[in-house]
Enzyme design. Structure first.
Site, mmCIF file in Angstrom:
data_model
loop_
_atom_site.group_PDB
_atom_site.id
_atom_site.type_symbol
_atom_site.label_atom_id
_atom_site.label_comp_id
_atom_site.label_asym_id
_atom_site.label_seq_id
_atom_site.Cartn_x
_atom_site.Cartn_y
_atom_site.Cartn_z
ATOM 1 N N LYS A 185 79.429 144.164 56.972
ATOM 2 C CA LYS A 185 79.193 145.396 56.222
ATOM 3 C C LYS A 185 80.490 146.001 55.699
ATOM 4 O O LYS A 185 80.534 146.562 54.593
ATOM 5 C CB LYS A 185 78.470 146.395 57.128
ATOM 6 C CG LYS A 185 78.136 147.720 56.475
ATOM 7 C CD LYS A 185 77.299 148.578 57.405
ATOM 8 C CE LYS A 185 78.049 148.935 58.674
ATOM 9 N NZ LYS A 185 77.262 149.833 59.554
ATOM 10 N N LYS A 237 84.330 110.109 39.387
ATOM 11 C CA LYS A 237 84.066 111.060 38.317
ATOM 12 C C LYS A 237 82.901 110.555 37.473
ATOM 13 O O LYS A 237 82.606 109.372 37.436
ATOM 14 C CB LYS A 237 85.312 111.254 37.445
ATOM 15 C CG LYS A 237 86.451 111.986 38.160
ATOM 16 C CD LYS A 237 86.039 113.392 38.587
ATOM 17 C CE LYS A 237 87.158 114.139 39.272
ATOM 18 N NZ LYS A 237 86.734 115.478 39.748
ATOM 19 N N ASP A 263 81.919 112.828 44.039
ATOM 20 C CA ASP A 263 82.174 114.153 43.499
ATOM 21 C C ASP A 263 81.162 115.121 44.109
ATOM 22 O O ASP A 263 80.018 114.743 44.391
ATOM 23 C CB ASP A 263 82.018 114.125 41.978
ATOM 24 C CG ASP A 263 82.853 115.177 41.288
ATOM 25 O OD1 ASP A 263 83.404 116.051 41.992
ATOM 26 O OD2 ASP A 263 82.953 115.139 40.055
ATOM 27 N N GLU A 264 81.571 116.370 44.286
ATOM 28 C CA GLU A 264 80.660 117.340 44.924
ATOM 29 C C GLU A 264 79.470 117.687 44.043
ATOM 30 O O GLU A 264 78.448 118.178 44.533
ATOM 31 C CB GLU A 264 81.422 118.610 45.321
ATOM 32 C CG GLU A 264 81.638 119.639 44.243
ATOM 33 C CD GLU A 264 82.772 119.270 43.288
ATOM 34 O OE1 GLU A 264 83.018 120.041 42.338
ATOM 35 O OE2 GLU A 264 83.412 118.218 43.491
ATOM 36 N N HIS A 279 84.412 120.617 51.107
ATOM 37 C CA HIS A 279 84.784 120.946 49.725
ATOM 38 C C HIS A 279 84.789 122.470 49.570
ATOM 39 O O HIS A 279 83.942 123.159 50.130
ATOM 40 C CB HIS A 279 83.787 120.322 48.741
ATOM 41 C CG HIS A 279 84.272 120.358 47.323
ATOM 42 N ND1 HIS A 279 84.168 121.494 46.536
ATOM 43 C CD2 HIS A 279 84.869 119.419 46.555
ATOM 44 C CE1 HIS A 279 84.681 121.242 45.351
ATOM 45 N NE2 HIS A 279 85.119 119.990 45.329
ATOM 46 N N GLY A 300 94.107 118.569 40.017
ATOM 47 C CA GLY A 300 95.155 118.186 39.076
ATOM 48 C C GLY A 300 96.320 117.448 39.701
ATOM 49 O O GLY A 300 97.405 117.361 39.105
ATOM 50 N N GLY A 333 91.517 112.578 41.167
ATOM 51 C CA GLY A 333 90.450 111.988 40.358
ATOM 52 C C GLY A 333 90.948 111.610 38.979
ATOM 53 O O GLY A 333 90.985 110.447 38.602
ATOM 54 N N GLY A 334 91.366 112.624 38.217
ATOM 55 C CA GLY A 334 91.839 112.374 36.864
ATOM 56 C C GLY A 334 93.039 111.455 36.820
ATOM 57 O O GLY A 334 93.159 110.608 35.917
#
Length: 380
Positions: free
Chosen positions: A90, A139, A167-168, A255, A328, A350-351
């Protein structure tokens, strides 16, 4: 104030400085524990005093105030949901306020399962005693066919990565169902081990309601899954503890989806070191992915390093957890990543893998070679 601090959870809050800030702290301490004190009948006070919060300290920090409030351990159950409801439930709606730090006694943290594997366990599984680990990310997975999955998976592991994860957002998997993906991945990884000696792991994305996640993890474990990617902030971090307490085997990779709005402002929400570090380690994560200080989605360096410090804390009951500073990440920033985070870090990319001009295998190889060079340099 109580004499025995070990029976209390201490929460630190950042609020704007004002003359009556101590009164605000007292209001929080009472309101988040017994609701009211002055309005209680005197006959009730002796019984409820054991549940009453205490203001430990209040001091000025520039234009802000910091306040330490103690919550009786008896008020809180061994669940992240319970802990957050008590220390930042709260009160999170009460204007400008941020949960800045948590001090948790071992009498409380010992009730949590913590990571099954953590840093030492995953190193042992992979037989990688020293260097950073490399994890590549699939990807463009949604709608991918099984043969396409197999080709992309093989390209990544042929590049020498240690882990490959979904990938998520990979939810449309009707053309590459879970069990079939696990079987293909295990076949390819076993073949690589026979050929090169390198072991590897495939982490499958699991999503849905808590009940659905538990069922899917059981199904995946029976099929031989190495681990699970869980977007735990969307469903609640206690899902990690549930998986651990159900004794479902598999590495738990957390993640950070959905957490951004809770850590983005230095005067609202929860400090990243708590939300991305302390709490997932208690809940049972083995690897935690979160923004690095350098990439396309970044945290301030001090915050990102504080997350890693909290994750890599170890005690008699809980193993240290792998930090995965992400978003990145590419080979050009690895020297800085290694300098700041040391060997106990996941290179999560990934990239940089799939975008290499010579293809996925080449992209994976560049990262794997960089991790190997780290080990070779350290050995000199």
């Amino acid at each position: 104030m109580a004499d025995d601090n070990t029976t209390y959870i201490t929460a630190r809050y950042r609020v704007p400085w004002q003359q009556d800030v101590t009164k605000r702290a007292e209001h929080i301490a009472v309101g988040m524990t017994v609701g009211s004190w002055t309005d209680l009948p005197d006959a009730r006070k002796p019984h409820l005093r054991r549940y009453l919060g205490q203001v430990k300290d209040v001091w000025r920090d520039g234009s802000d105030a910091l306040m330490d409030i103690q919550y009786p351990l008896e008020n809180v159950r061994p669940h992240i949901a319970s802990l957050l409801t008590v220390v930042f439930g709260k009160v999170s709606l009460d204007g400008q306020i941020r949960l800045e730090a948590l001090e948790l006694p071992t009498a409380y943290t010992d009730q949590f399962p913590g990571p099954r594997w953590g840093i030492p366990g995953i190193r042992e599984i992979l037989n990688v005693p020293e260097r950073p680990l490399v994890m590549s990310i699939f990807k463009s997975e949604n709608g991918r066919y099984l043969d396409e999955f197999a080709d992309a998976f093989e390209a990544q592991i042929n590049g020498g990565v240690d882990l490959v994860k979904d990938d998520e957002i990979f939810l449309a998997d009707q053309f590459a169902p879970l069990v079939e993906r696990i079987q293909i991945a295990r076949e390819r990884l076993n073949e690589r081990t026979r050929r090169t000696g390198q072991k590897g792991l495939y982490i499958v994305n699991v999503s849905g309601s808590p009940a659905t996640i538990l069922k899917t993890c059981e199904k995946a474990a029976q099929a031989g899954a190495d681990g699970f990617l869980i977007s735990g902030y969307t469903v609640g971090l206690d899902i990690l503890s549930d998986i651990r307490r159900e004794n479902i085997p598999g590495i738990l990779v957390l993640h950070p989806a959905f957490v951004g709005g809770q850590i983005a402002d230095s005067h609202f929400g929860v400090h990243p070191a708590i939300l991305l570090g302390t709490l997932p380690r208690l809940a049972g994560a083995d690897i935690v992915l979160y923004p690095s200080p350098y990439g396309s989605v970044s945290l301030p360096a001090a915050d990102s390093l504080a997350v890693a410090e909290n994750l890599r804390t170890s005690d008699d009951r809980h193993r240290p957890v792998w930090p995965g500073p992400s978003a990145g990440i590419h080979v050009g920033m690895l020297p800085t990543l290694f300098r700041d985070f040391g060997p106990d870090v996941i290179i999560n990319a990934g990239g940089a893998v799939h975008g290499h001009p010579d293809g996925t295998e080449a992209g994976a190889r560049v990262l794997a070679d960089a991790a190997q060079r780290f080990q070779e340099v350290k050995a000199r």
